[in-house]
Design a protein around this motif. Structure first.
Motif, short mmCIF file in Angstrom:
data_model
loop_
_atom_site.label_atom_id
_atom_site.label_comp_id
_atom_site.label_asym_id
_atom_site.label_seq_id
_atom_site.Cartn_x
_atom_site.Cartn_y
_atom_site.Cartn_z
N ASN A 11 0.72 4.08 -2.86
CA ASN A 11 0.45 5.48 -2.51
C ASN A 11 1.55 6.40 -3.03
OD1 ASN A 11 -1.81 4.57 -1.17
ND2 ASN A 11 -0.93 4.80 0.86
N LEU A 68 -4.12 10.46 -1.22
CA LEU A 68 -3.25 9.33 -1.53
C LEU A 68 -2.32 8.99 -0.37
CD1 LEU A 68 -2.22 9.97 -5.25
CD2 LEU A 68 -3.53 8.04 -4.37
N THR A 81 5.09 5.07 3.49
CA THR A 81 4.69 5.88 2.34
C THR A 81 5.60 7.08 2.20
OG1 THR A 81 2.37 5.18 2.54
CG2 THR A 81 2.80 7.19 1.28
N TYR A 121 0.83 -1.21 0.00
CA TYR A 121 0.00 0.00 0.00
C TYR A 121 0.86 1.26 0.00
CZ TYR A 121 -4.31 -2.61 0.90
OH TYR A 121 -5.39 -3.45 0.80
#
Length: 104
Positions: free
Chosen positions: A11, A60, A84, A7
């Motif tokens: 992102n 995002l 991220t 993820y």
């Protein structure tokens, strides 16, 4: 753990892709905008693009971590945010290195 990194990568890559898309549009079509300053629409359009971009990239980067945090997955949410931002920082540094190599 694997899905968190997946993820985070999605992102970060999605954010980078959006930035590349918007900058490419501005770069390639920017010369088509009137430069004489006789229209108010260019600054309006740029500010609207800025606000939309801030909201879109925030969604995002922060969207899933906030949802996970609210759902009680606080550790996973913080990990996702850190991963991220770390991956996005790596993409940013690679971009700067590429830029420096192009200049030299």
């Amino acid at each position: 753990m694997k899905s968190t990194i997946k993820y985070a990568a999605m992102n970060s890559l999605g954010t980078a892709a959006y930035i590349v898309f918007v900058v490419s549009l501005i770069f390639f079509f920017g010369s088509r905008f009137p430069e004489d300053g006789k229209t108010v629409f260019a600054p309006i359009a740029m500010l609207m693009l800025f606000v939309f971009s801030a909201a879109f990239t925030s969604a995002l980067v922060f969207g899933r971590p906030v949802i996970w945090y609210i759902d009680g997955k606080k550790k996973d949410a913080v990990k996702l945010l850190v991963y991220t931002l770390g991956i996005f920082l790596a993409i940013t540094l690679i971009t700067f290195i590429f830029l420096i190599v192009m200049i030299v």
